[in-house]
Motif scaffolding. Structure first.
Motif, PDB file in Angstrom:
ATOM      1  N   TYR A  66       0.517  -1.183   0.179  1.00 54.65           N
ATOM      2  CA  TYR A  66      -0.037   0.406  -0.238  1.00 54.65           C
ATOM      3  C   TYR A  66       1.078   1.385  -0.004  1.00 54.65           C
ATOM      4  O   TYR A  66       1.704   1.421   1.387  1.00 54.65           O
ATOM      5  CB  TYR A  66      -0.918   0.180   1.331  1.00 54.65           C
ATOM      6  N   ALA A  67       0.578   1.658  -1.040  1.00 55.36           N
ATOM      7  CA  ALA A  67       1.775   3.248  -1.151  1.00 55.36           C
ATOM      8  C   ALA A  67       0.590   4.440  -0.932  1.00 55.36           C
ATOM      9  O   ALA A  67      -0.228   4.510  -1.922  1.00 55.36           O
ATOM     10  CB  ALA A  67       2.057   3.500  -2.646  1.00 55.36           C
ATOM     11  N   ARG A  68       1.358   5.264  -0.070  1.00 53.79           N
ATOM     12  CA  ARG A  68       0.222   6.983  -0.206  1.00 53.79           C
ATOM     13  C   ARG A  68       1.450   7.717   0.561  1.00 53.79           C
ATOM     14  O   ARG A  68       2.494   8.001   1.578  1.00 53.79           O
ATOM     15  CB  ARG A  68      -0.365   6.356   1.303  1.00 53.79           C
ATOM     16  N   ASN A  69       1.806   9.311  -1.055  1.00 55.58           N
ATOM     17  CA  ASN A  69       2.009   9.340  -1.227  1.00 55.58           C
ATOM     18  C   ASN A  69       1.981  10.608  -0.469  1.00 55.58           C
ATOM     19  O   ASN A  69       1.003  10.746   0.324  1.00 55.58           O
ATOM     20  CB  ASN A  69       2.762  10.396  -2.366  1.00 55.58           C
ATOM     21  N   ILE A  70       3.017  11.688  -0.708  1.00 50.45           N
ATOM     22  CA  ILE A  70       3.380  13.120   0.310  1.00 50.45           C
ATOM     23  C   ILE A  70       3.290  14.239  -0.688  1.00 50.45           C
ATOM     24  O   ILE A  70       5.076  13.836  -1.455  1.00 50.45           O
ATOM     25  CB  ILE A  70       3.937  12.820   1.798  1.00 50.45           C
ATOM     26  N   THR A  71       3.194  15.136  -0.764  1.00 50.72           N
ATOM     27  CA  THR A  71       2.978  15.793  -1.676  1.00 50.72           C
ATOM     28  C   THR A  71       3.578  17.172  -0.731  1.00 50.72           C
ATOM     29  O   THR A  71       3.006  17.676  -0.224  1.00 50.72           O
ATOM     30  CB  THR A  71       1.909  16.512  -1.913  1.00 50.72           C
ATOM     31  N   ASP A  72       5.147  17.239  -1.198  1.00 48.29           N
ATOM     32  CA  ASP A  72       5.972  17.736  -0.212  1.00 48.29           C
ATOM     33  C   ASP A  72       6.188  19.455  -1.062  1.00 48.29           C
ATOM     34  O   ASP A  72       6.843  19.731  -0.646  1.00 48.29           O
ATOM     35  CB  ASP A  72       7.060  17.694   0.811  1.00 48.29           C
ATOM     36  N   VAL A  73       5.907  19.268  -2.501  1.00 49.95           N
ATOM     37  CA  VAL A  73       5.871  20.356  -3.122  1.00 49.95           C
ATOM     38  C   VAL A  73       4.708  21.704  -3.773  1.00 49.95           C
ATOM     39  O   VAL A  73       4.026  20.228  -4.535  1.00 49.95           O
ATOM     40  CB  VAL A  73       7.202  20.223  -4.189  1.00 49.95           C
ATOM     41  N   ASP A  74       4.814  22.207  -3.583  1.00 50.96           N
ATOM     42  CA  ASP A  74       3.212  22.274  -4.387  1.00 50.96           C
ATOM     43  C   ASP A  74       3.310  24.228  -4.268  1.00 50.96           C
ATOM     44  O   ASP A  74       3.505  24.474  -3.388  1.00 50.96           O
ATOM     45  CB  ASP A  74       1.976  22.020  -3.238  1.00 50.96           C
ATOM     46  N   ASP A  75       2.407  24.767  -4.721  1.00 50.10           N
ATOM     47  CA  ASP A  75       2.188  26.736  -4.799  1.00 50.10           C
ATOM     48  C   ASP A  75       1.594  26.918  -3.488  1.00 50.10           C
ATOM     49  O   ASP A  75       2.137  27.536  -2.482  1.00 50.10           O
ATOM     50  CB  ASP A  75       1.802  26.758  -5.880  1.00 50.10           C
ATOM     51  N   LYS A  76       0.590  25.580  -2.587  1.00 48.53           N
ATOM     52  CA  LYS A  76       0.015  26.083  -1.528  1.00 48.53           C
ATOM     53  C   LYS A  76       1.151  26.407  -0.494  1.00 48.53           C
ATOM     54  O   LYS A  76       0.822  26.548   0.495  1.00 48.53           O
ATOM     55  CB  LYS A  76      -1.491  25.375  -0.471  1.00 48.53           C
ATOM     56  N   ILE A  77       1.906  25.510  -0.693  1.00 49.95           N
ATOM     57  CA  ILE A  77       3.488  24.816   0.576  1.00 49.95           C
ATOM     58  C   ILE A  77       4.073  26.146   0.830  1.00 49.95           C
ATOM     59  O   ILE A  77       4.456  26.892   1.729  1.00 49.95           O
ATOM     60  CB  ILE A  77       3.997  23.612   0.699  1.00 49.95           C
ATOM     61  N   ASN A  78       4.581  27.018  -1.183  1.00 51.95           N
ATOM     62  CA  ASN A  78       5.346  28.117  -0.968  1.00 51.95           C
ATOM     63  C   ASN A  78       4.202  29.314  -0.130  1.00 51.95           C
ATOM     64  O   ASN A  78       5.237  29.258   0.702  1.00 51.95           O
ATOM     65  CB  ASN A  78       5.416  28.016  -2.257  1.00 51.95           C
ATOM     66  N   ALA A  79       3.629  29.204  -0.754  1.00 46.63           N
ATOM     67  CA  ALA A  79       2.657  30.500  -0.476  1.00 46.63           C
ATOM     68  C   ALA A  79       2.410  30.251   1.848  1.00 46.63           C
ATOM     69  O   ALA A  79       2.512  30.950   2.444  1.00 46.63           O
ATOM     70  CB  ALA A  79       1.170  30.369  -0.521  1.00 46.63           C
ATOM     71  N   ARG A  80       2.266  29.188   2.366  1.00 45.21           N
ATOM     72  CA  ARG A  80       2.243  29.420   3.675  1.00 45.21           C
ATOM     73  C   ARG A  80       2.779  29.509   4.246  1.00 45.21           C
ATOM     74  O   ARG A  80       3.873  30.266   5.383  1.00 45.21           O
ATOM     75  CB  ARG A  80       1.070  27.310   3.924  1.00 45.21           C
ATOM     76  N   ALA A  81       4.192  29.096   3.457  1.00 45.28           N
ATOM     77  CA  ALA A  81       5.659  29.176   4.566  1.00 45.28           C
ATOM     78  C   ALA A  81       6.156  30.204   4.833  1.00 45.28           C
ATOM     79  O   ALA A  81       6.672  30.897   5.452  1.00 45.28           O
ATOM     80  CB  ALA A  81       6.696  28.597   4.115  1.00 45.28           C
ATOM     81  N   ALA A  82       6.212  30.955   3.177  1.00 48.45           N
ATOM     82  CA  ALA A  82       6.253  32.781   3.419  1.00 48.45           C
ATOM     83  C   ALA A  82       5.652  33.440   4.449  1.00 48.45           C
ATOM     84  O   ALA A  82       6.291  34.288   4.864  1.00 48.45           O
ATOM     85  CB  ALA A  82       5.606  33.160   1.962  1.00 48.45           C
ATOM     86  N   GLU A  83       3.891  33.066   4.412  1.00 52.68           N
ATOM     87  CA  GLU A  83       3.372  33.514   5.444  1.00 52.68           C
ATOM     88  C   GLU A  83       3.490  34.312   6.850  1.00 52.68           C
ATOM     89  O   GLU A  83       3.471  34.340   7.113  1.00 52.68           O
ATOM     90  CB  GLU A  83       2.072  32.666   5.217  1.00 52.68           C
ATOM     91  N   ARG A  84       3.653  32.421   7.302  1.00 52.64           N
ATOM     92  CA  ARG A  84       4.453  32.047   8.194  1.00 52.64           C
ATOM     93  C   ARG A  84       5.674  32.337   9.013  1.00 52.64           C
ATOM     94  O   ARG A  84       6.750  32.320   9.956  1.00 52.64           O
ATOM     95  CB  ARG A  84       4.160  30.263   8.060  1.00 52.64           C
ATOM     96  N   GLY A  85       6.575  32.907   7.446  1.00 47.87           N
ATOM     97  CA  GLY A  85       7.808  33.066   7.785  1.00 47.87           C
ATOM     98  C   GLY A  85       8.351  31.513   8.539  1.00 47.87           C
ATOM     99  O   GLY A  85      10.236  32.154   8.995  1.00 47.87           O
ATOM    100  N   ILE A  86       8.301  30.880   8.034  1.00 46.98           N
ATOM    101  CA  ILE A  86       9.289  29.535   8.538  1.00 46.98           C
ATOM    102  C   ILE A  86       9.707  28.502   6.798  1.00 46.98           C
ATOM    103  O   ILE A  86       9.366  29.093   5.383  1.00 46.98           O
ATOM    104  CB  ILE A  86       8.209  28.179   8.986  1.00 46.98           C
ATOM    105  N   SER A  87      10.185  27.450   6.899  1.00 42.66           N
ATOM    106  CA  SER A  87      10.785  27.378   6.184  1.00 42.66           C
ATOM    107  C   SER A  87      10.675  26.930   5.361  1.00 42.66           C
ATOM    108  O   SER A  87       9.460  25.782   5.702  1.00 42.66           O
ATOM    109  CB  SER A  87      12.292  26.529   5.771  1.00 42.66           C
TER     110      SER A  87
END
Ligand code: AMP
Ligand code: ZN
Length: 436
Positions: A66-87
């Motif tokens: 059983y494989a279930r991926n983790i999407t760790d590159v995405d525009d929503k991620i980029n936006a949220r990291a910038a908003e929170r000021g974290i990497s």
């Protein structure tokens, strides 16, 4: 066992016949890790966990992947990291960790493989290259696009024509696209955004290619079951089919497609603005994970669910009633009626209904099979009855501290801790919470 599962591709309950019974393979689209998972996200996790358990029961634990991926590159991620000021890395690590804790609290078995998108960029680039070579994709202005016109049966999962799709979808019109429906396989990254070197310049993958590349790597060109929520049918799964089939000379990506229905809260679409938005984490503060799990499984996975607090209360009571009779056990086999229900398109409400008639042993087996353990309810029950006692203990500890009897105050704190109660001293006095 004659397992039948509703196949979104054929729109029929197909008999399940694995490609290789020694290695039954299932892929389910996992989370994009930018924020807490909500209770709707919990639905596919729980539903496919039950299917995973059933497949392991039929084919053997060692024979199901059983494989279930983790999407760790995405525009929503980029936006949220910038908003929170974290990497970006900090954000995705933190969110993935919380996600794993949340789904563990729902008693879901970890999948066999949880591949991360950022660790499979090379596979994505290779797949995109092969799609360009076969004439199914084209580079344009730092992007690479899938050429939808090159795949005549595009739309076969959602059964829509190209015209309907253009009209219905919020497709991005861009000058570099040959057709509005063409979707992004690769896009350029500016220096401050995550990016990888590629034949088309520094950039990052589109969401759809991530799943195609990771599923292909771990489960082979064609695997047995592909799952996800109904909202993913179009465009995500349609695009996975197009990419994988074209890259694999027409071999189908999955023989069977399964989609869970959507979850609403108190009769309405979950939305942050109306205040009926619940993260798994919020709910776990008040409800044992098993109660959330049981409540979810009381509805058939293809039906919409109306998630209500009244339903949760009823679920808690029912589990308590059963736990008053028996302890869930992994060992005794549930009875034939229970399995017959699960074999018929994973009918968990019918399987649960059979438990009302079951004898004690079959009830114990059925509850254990569905992933219930009674551990969390015992902890919750303990804290419920002890509330007054905790208040008394806190008062006694306060008195001990006034008297500078620190041995006694420590003893009281440790005694509570042993019962799973953590004390927190703050400016407004001492509060307590249940250790999780
Ligand atoms: P996302 O992170 O939005 O891509 O969603 C992860 C998974 O949760 C996907 O399989 C979605 O289809 C599923 N999902 C999202 N919202 C809901 C909902 N309200 N009810 C049921 N499933 C959902
Ligand atoms: Zn996917």
């Amino acid at each position: 066992m004659s397992l039948r599962l509703f196949n979104s591709l054929t729109k029929a309950k197909d008999a399940f016949a694995p490609i290789d019974p020694k290695n039954v393979r299932m892929y389910v689209c996992g989370p994009t890790v930018y924020d807490f998972a909500h209770i709707g996200n919990a639905r596919p996790v729980i539903v496919f966990d039950v299917l995973f358990r059933l497949l392991r029961h039929v084919y053997g634990d060692a024979h199901v992947t059983y494989a279930r991926n983790i999407t760790d590159v995405d525009d929503k991620i980029n936006a949220r990291a910038a908003e929170r000021g974290i990497s970006i890395r900090e954000l995705t690590e933190e969110t993935a960790r919380i996600y794993n804790e949340d789904v563990a609290a729902l008693n879901c078995i970890p999948p066999s493989i949880t591949p991360r998108a950022t660790e499979h960029i090379a596979e994505m680039v290779a797949m995109i290259q092969s799609l360009i070579s076969s004439g199914n994709a084209y580079p344009a202005e730092g992007h690479v696009l899938f050429d939808v016109a090159s795949k005549p049966d595009y739309g076969k999962l959602s059964r829509r024509s190209l015209d309907e799709m253009v009209a219905g979808a919020r497709v991005e019109v861009a000058p570099y696209k040959k057709s509005a429906m063409d979707f992004v396989l690769w896009k350029p990254s500016s220096p401050e955004l995550p990016g990888w070197d590629s034949p088309w310049g520094r950039g990052r993958p589109g969401w759809h290619i991530e799943c195609s590349a990771m599923a292909g790597k771990y489960l082979g060109q064609t695997f047995d079951i592909h799952g996800g929520g109904i909202d993913l049918v179009f465009p995500h799964h349609e695009n996975e089919i197009a990419q994988s089939e074209c890259a694999h000379h027409g071999a189908p990506i999955a023989n069977l497609w399964m989609h869970n229905g959507f979850l609403q809260v108190e009769g309405e679409k979950m939305s942050k603005s109306t205040g009926n938005f619940f993260t798994i984490r919020d709910l776990l503060a008040d409800w044992p994970g098993e109660v959330l799990r049981f409540n979810m499984l009381r509805t058939h996975y293809r039906q919409p669910i109306d998630f209500t607090l009244a339903g949760l209360t009823e679920s808690w009571k029912q589990l308590e009633r059963w736990y008053g009779v028996t302890e869930p056990l992994a060992d005794p086999a549930p009875d034939a009626a229970f399995f017959a229900a699960l074999e018929g398109d994973l009918n968990t409400p019918a399987a649960i209904a059979s438990l009302y008639q079951a004898d004690e042993l079959a009830l114990a087996g059925g509850l254990g099979f569905l992933g219930f353990s009674n551990v969390q309810l015992k902890i919750a029950a303990k804290t419920k009855v002890d509330e007054a006692a905790i208040a008394q203990a806190i008062a006694a500890r306060k008195q001990a501290r006034v008297e500078k009897n620190f041995a006694e105050s420590d003893r009281i704190r440790d005694q509570l801790l042993a019962q799973g109660i953590v004390l927190k001293d703050g400016p407004n006095g001492t509060t307590w919470e249940v250790k999780r």
